[in-house]
Design a protein around this motif. Sequence first.
Motif: not given
Length: 117
Positions: A33-43, A103-117
Amino acid sequence: MYRIAKEFAFSASHQLCHLPPDHQCARLHGHNYVVVVELAAEALNADGFVRDYHDLAPLKTYIDECFDHRHLNDVLDGPSTAETLARHFHDWCRARWPETVAVRVSETPKTWAEYRP
């Protein structure tokens, strides 16, 4: 909007027992698995960061201690899909870092699922 992301990895097995027996995911199998966490801010903060990448080290510890080389059916409530993992990690991260946006989770190099509220 400023955005940063950091990638984490782990290996684990799982089985989607609710699927028909002839479905390949109903059989016991594993992923890197590959887990990518994304964070954002206006400043940016006083240091010029959305958040210091070093602050995300607890996620690596959590993944290593609770998910790496485990059977995910024993770790999670409900089905252990990439989608449910993405939601789980998002909620865990958001509780610690309010800048968490996805957060994006990949099970293989060609597939991923993302949760973004």
